[in-house]
Design a protein around this motif. Sequence first.
Motif, PDB file in Angstrom:
ATOM      1  N   ILE B  44      43.665  96.446  44.843  1.00  0.00           N
ATOM      2  CA  ILE B  44      43.784  97.901  44.750  1.00  0.00           C
ATOM      3  C   ILE B  44      42.510  98.581  45.259  1.00  0.00           C
ATOM      4  CG2 ILE B  44      44.029  99.835  43.153  1.00  0.00           C
ATOM      5  CD1 ILE B  44      45.661  97.968  41.330  1.00  0.00           C
ATOM      6  N   LEU B  45      41.369  98.051  44.823  1.00  0.00           N
ATOM      7  CA  LEU B  45      40.083  98.639  45.182  1.00  0.00           C
ATOM      8  C   LEU B  45      39.815  98.566  46.684  1.00  0.00           C
ATOM      9  CD1 LEU B  45      38.184  97.013  42.214  1.00  0.00           C
ATOM     10  CD2 LEU B  45      38.288  99.483  42.600  1.00  0.00           C
ATOM     11  N   ALA B  46      40.327  97.505  47.311  1.00  0.00           N
ATOM     12  CA  ALA B  46      40.076  97.319  48.741  1.00  0.00           C
ATOM     13  C   ALA B  46      40.648  98.469  49.568  1.00  0.00           C
ATOM     14  CB  ALA B  46      40.664  95.984  49.200  1.00  0.00           C
ATOM     15  N   ASP B  47      41.746  99.041  49.101  1.00  0.00           N
ATOM     16  CA  ASP B  47      42.369 100.147  49.818  1.00  0.00           C
ATOM     17  C   ASP B  47      41.494 101.397  49.807  1.00  0.00           C
ATOM     18  OD1 ASP B  47      44.577  98.747  50.586  1.00  0.00           O
ATOM     19  OD2 ASP B  47      45.860  99.449  48.968  1.00  0.00           O
ATOM     20  N   MET B  48      40.852 101.623  48.682  1.00  0.00           N
ATOM     21  CA  MET B  48      39.948 102.760  48.575  1.00  0.00           C
ATOM     22  C   MET B  48      38.588 102.286  49.077  1.00  0.00           C
ATOM     23  SD  MET B  48      41.119 103.508  44.695  1.00  0.00           S
ATOM     24  CE  MET B  48      42.863 103.811  44.393  1.00  0.00           C
ATOM     25  N   ASP B  49      37.576 103.101  48.943  1.00  0.00           N
ATOM     26  CA  ASP B  49      36.245 102.655  49.359  1.00  0.00           C
ATOM     27  C   ASP B  49      35.483 102.036  48.189  1.00  0.00           C
ATOM     28  OD1 ASP B  49      36.331 103.082  52.012  1.00  0.00           O
ATOM     29  OD2 ASP B  49      35.165 104.936  52.036  1.00  0.00           O
ATOM     30  N   TYR B  50      36.220 101.552  47.206  1.00  0.00           N
ATOM     31  CA  TYR B  50      35.555 101.053  46.019  1.00  0.00           C
ATOM     32  C   TYR B  50      35.512  99.540  45.940  1.00  0.00           C
ATOM     33  CZ  TYR B  50      36.175 105.879  44.552  1.00  0.00           C
ATOM     34  OH  TYR B  50      36.149 107.237  44.490  1.00  0.00           O
ATOM     35  N   GLY B  51      34.667  99.041  45.049  1.00  0.00           N
ATOM     36  CA  GLY B  51      34.531  97.600  44.855  1.00  0.00           C
ATOM     37  C   GLY B  51      34.562  97.262  43.383  1.00  0.00           C
ATOM     38  N   ARG B  52      34.245  96.029  43.086  1.00  0.00           N
ATOM     39  CA  ARG B  52      34.285  95.539  41.723  1.00  0.00           C
ATOM     40  C   ARG B  52      33.308  96.305  40.823  1.00  0.00           C
ATOM     41  NH1 ARG B  52      34.363  89.017  41.666  1.00  0.00           N
ATOM     42  NH2 ARG B  52      35.945  89.242  43.266  1.00  0.00           N
ATOM     43  N   ALA B  53      32.205  96.708  41.415  1.00  0.00           N
ATOM     44  CA  ALA B  53      31.187  97.420  40.649  1.00  0.00           C
ATOM     45  C   ALA B  53      31.739  98.747  40.112  1.00  0.00           C
ATOM     46  CB  ALA B  53      29.956  97.668  41.509  1.00  0.00           C
ATOM     47  N   HIS B  54      32.548  99.408  40.929  1.00  0.00           N
ATOM     48  CA  HIS B  54      33.159 100.661  40.486  1.00  0.00           C
ATOM     49  C   HIS B  54      34.116 100.410  39.326  1.00  0.00           C
ATOM     50  CE1 HIS B  54      31.920 101.345  44.665  1.00  0.00           C
ATOM     51  NE2 HIS B  54      31.707 102.592  44.300  1.00  0.00           N
ATOM     52  N   HIS B  55      34.861  99.337  39.437  1.00  0.00           N
ATOM     53  CA  HIS B  55      35.806  98.990  38.378  1.00  0.00           C
ATOM     54  C   HIS B  55      35.091  98.776  37.052  1.00  0.00           C
ATOM     55  CE1 HIS B  55      39.093  96.021  36.779  1.00  0.00           C
ATOM     56  NE2 HIS B  55      39.057  97.136  36.113  1.00  0.00           N
ATOM     57  N   ARG B  56      33.997  98.022  37.104  1.00  0.00           N
ATOM     58  CA  ARG B  56      33.246  97.726  35.887  1.00  0.00           C
ATOM     59  C   ARG B  56      32.719  99.000  35.240  1.00  0.00           C
ATOM     60  NH1 ARG B  56      31.408  92.772  38.812  1.00  0.00           N
ATOM     61  NH2 ARG B  56      29.618  93.880  39.667  1.00  0.00           N
ATOM     62  N   ALA B  57      32.199  99.903  36.084  1.00  0.00           N
ATOM     63  CA  ALA B  57      31.688 101.172  35.565  1.00  0.00           C
ATOM     64  C   ALA B  57      32.819 101.958  34.903  1.00  0.00           C
ATOM     65  CB  ALA B  57      31.047 101.981  36.684  1.00  0.00           C
ATOM     66  N   LEU B  58      33.948 102.058  35.582  1.00  0.00           N
ATOM     67  CA  LEU B  58      35.093 102.783  35.030  1.00  0.00           C
ATOM     68  C   LEU B  58      35.534 102.164  33.702  1.00  0.00           C
ATOM     69  CD1 LEU B  58      37.333 103.403  38.196  1.00  0.00           C
ATOM     70  CD2 LEU B  58      35.984 105.088  36.921  1.00  0.00           C
ATOM     71  N   HIS B  59      35.559 100.846  33.664  1.00  0.00           N
ATOM     72  CA  HIS B  59      35.998 100.163  32.449  1.00  0.00           C
ATOM     73  C   HIS B  59      35.171 100.564  31.239  1.00  0.00           C
ATOM     74  CE1 HIS B  59      37.505  96.793  29.949  1.00  0.00           C
ATOM     75  NE2 HIS B  59      36.280  96.818  29.453  1.00  0.00           N
ATOM     76  N   PHE B  60      33.856 100.487  31.389  1.00  0.00           N
ATOM     77  CA  PHE B  60      33.009 100.703  30.223  1.00  0.00           C
ATOM     78  C   PHE B  60      32.865 102.180  29.871  1.00  0.00           C
ATOM     79  CE2 PHE B  60      31.684  96.315  31.246  1.00  0.00           C
ATOM     80  CZ  PHE B  60      31.924  95.745  30.005  1.00  0.00           C
ATOM     81  N   VAL B  61      32.972 103.057  30.862  1.00  0.00           N
ATOM     82  CA  VAL B  61      32.973 104.484  30.558  1.00  0.00           C
ATOM     83  C   VAL B  61      34.269 104.849  29.824  1.00  0.00           C
ATOM     84  CG1 VAL B  61      32.981 106.816  31.515  1.00  0.00           C
ATOM     85  CG2 VAL B  61      31.459 105.096  32.472  1.00  0.00           C
ATOM     86  N   HIS B  62      35.347 104.247  30.254  1.00  0.00           N
ATOM     87  CA  HIS B  62      36.622 104.475  29.572  1.00  0.00           C
ATOM     88  C   HIS B  62      36.560 104.001  28.126  1.00  0.00           C
ATOM     89  CE1 HIS B  62      40.962 104.177  28.664  1.00  0.00           C
ATOM     90  NE2 HIS B  62      40.675 102.986  28.183  1.00  0.00           N
ATOM     91  N   ARG B  63      35.930 102.850  27.959  1.00  0.00           N
ATOM     92  CA  ARG B  63      35.904 102.214  26.659  1.00  0.00           C
ATOM     93  C   ARG B  63      35.043 102.965  25.664  1.00  0.00           C
ATOM     94  NH1 ARG B  63      35.537  98.728  22.948  1.00  0.00           N
ATOM     95  NH2 ARG B  63      36.457  96.674  23.066  1.00  0.00           N
ATOM     96  N   GLU B  64      33.950 103.534  26.163  1.00  0.00           N
ATOM     97  CA  GLU B  64      33.023 104.239  25.292  1.00  0.00           C
ATOM     98  C   GLU B  64      32.659 105.582  25.918  1.00  0.00           C
ATOM     99  OE1 GLU B  64      30.203 102.004  22.092  1.00  0.00           O
ATOM    100  OE2 GLU B  64      30.704 101.134  24.023  1.00  0.00           O
TER     101      GLU B  64
END
Lengths: 172, 172
Positions: B44-64
């Motif tokens: 999914i991330l490959a389609d956008m300009d994002y990478g795994r690092a963006h996912h990790r940031a989103l995950h933890f901001v979502h969580r807390e």
Amino acid sequence: MQNKVGIAPVSGENLLFLTDDQLRRGIEAMFFAYRAFTSDPDLILADMDYGRAHHRALHFVHREPGLTVTALLDVLGVTKQSLNRVLRTLVEDGLVESRVGLRDRRERLLFLTEKGSALERRLSETQRARMRSAYRAAGPQAVAGFRQVLEAMMDRDTLRQFKALKDLSDPT
Amino acid sequence: MQNKVGIAPVSGENLLFLTDDQLRRGIEAMFFAYRAFTSDPDLILADMDYGRAHHRALHFVHREPGLTVTALLDVLGVTKQSLNRVLRTLVEDGLVESRVGLRDRRERLLFLTEKGSALERRLSETQRARMRSAYRAAGPQAVAGFRQVLEAMMDRDTLRQFKALKDLSDPT
DNA sequence: CTTATTACGTCAGGCTTGTTGACTTTCCAA
DNA sequence: TTGGAAAGTCAACAAGCCTGACGTAATAAG
């Protein structure tokens, strides 16, 4: 979508371990554990000019001496250009030997030299030590579950690759 | 050093699961499973300009929601320069909102926007689906063992970080 | 009220590891 | 003999990590 605790499970069983929160905890556990898992070799590799990619190459060449570049490519899941860079430095530095194939002389059969074996042993021993300690702390039943879940997480092709590796002692 | 099968276990118990070969299998299972584990979001991330690092940031901001940059830095274990690049694009693209701290106005409190939440949900749902399927296939007891081993693999600080995250439903 | 420290952001430069694309050489097999 | 697979090479690029240095704002300590 958000399968919260307290909502009745779909089947008659207790499916609390399948709540989104539990799944999230599992995802996070994978993230943290994998980071810990790679940290020991990374420390050693950082001193030399090597990285994680070199470790992976050493690991699989050690595991299956004489495997071809294509086979290694397949198991690592990277492009040959990417692997080639890593492999070239390993050959130049005398850790890996690349012999022309006997059956098919286009193939390059990969072997570890004494020096390569030594580094592989040093790297994998730190990783095994961590694994051993975790296994011992958790116990045989937990280890069986650990392995079951990891295998169930793989997709078909990955699982096939995993099973195809010589399984020296696992009767599962 | 090479604790081969057939050599008597150290204690009176059956410690076959601690042989070097078993440990190697565990190491390889981690490698393959982690690759599978990250493959769905990566697509999914490959389609956008994002990478795994963006996912990790989103995950933890979502969580807390409302966690500070420093806290995020700490949990991700990267440098602020590295995180900042990722965070900047997320803020610019309207996925993350950065509000000045109330208690301490030096701090930046991070929140997901509606758009950020949507992407986080999309990414994590693929990962949860894989985890759910693996959990279901392996069963509750295996899942418990899986979690036990993963936690035992973490070092002290990592385990502390992991436990410090709000544990919404885990009575372990 | 200074001074030190903390939190954050940013510029510059470098490294590893991955990617595509194009091309050559070597070699097996039809 | 010729087509195609296997291997290797060159070039260019991007993500994502790093260190080091610097600047700003706000709090904490003296």
